[in-house]
Enzyme design. Sequence first.
Site, short mmCIF file in Angstrom:
data_model
loop_
_atom_site.label_atom_id
_atom_site.label_comp_id
_atom_site.label_asym_id
_atom_site.label_seq_id
_atom_site.Cartn_x
_atom_site.Cartn_y
_atom_site.Cartn_z
N SER A 1 -31.36 4.87 -38.55
CA SER A 1 -31.23 3.45 -38.19
C SER A 1 -31.12 3.95 -36.62
CB SER A 1 -29.85 3.08 -38.62
OG SER A 1 -28.56 3.35 -38.21
N LYS B 1 -23.99 2.92 -34.03
CA LYS B 1 -25.26 1.21 -33.40
C LYS B 1 -25.41 1.28 -31.64
CE LYS B 1 -26.51 0.26 -37.73
NZ LYS B 1 -27.50 0.85 -37.91
#
Length: 178
Positions: A47, A88
């Site tokens: 990711s 993230k």
Amino acid sequence: MSVENNPSMKKVKHFIFEWLIPIALALIIALLIRHFVAFTFNVPTTSMYPTINAGDFGIATKVYNKNSLKRGDVVVFKSEELNMVLVKRLIGLPGDKVSIKDNGDVYVNGEKLQEDYVKNPGGIGGDYEVPANCFFFLGDNRKDSLDARYWATKYIPFGFVDGKAQFILFPFNRISKL
């Protein structure tokens, strides 16, 4: 016979002072650092590619003040919804209006973000308004990132933020500052 004259007691005393006490102090210091200063993290998915690869291990520093978080920081936080720790990119700060276009361009408060770290744009677009004391996160590999765009709870409260990712430590050929 006193302790000073007993050879077996001298050995025990020597073992305690030379080995047990230093090891115990080292463990206590390591636990304090882990709890208050810095900790390790790993990323099991792609990711955050190419910034962080699947399987990379890094070090993050603890965050105590929400004002120390800046747009673009790579952040380690807990997701109650997914029941896991995630890494993230911080895109939206409290009060921000985030707009993700179908072509992958991201606008914050009407200004297009310059995101040189995104090599694989994609995924769904949408408009988001970040509530007070919360943050909005996206993965760098937008085409293959389960991030805020897909969560039922789009925003992460500051209380779930653990730290800012600072370095990649392993594998050794990828040692770098984030």
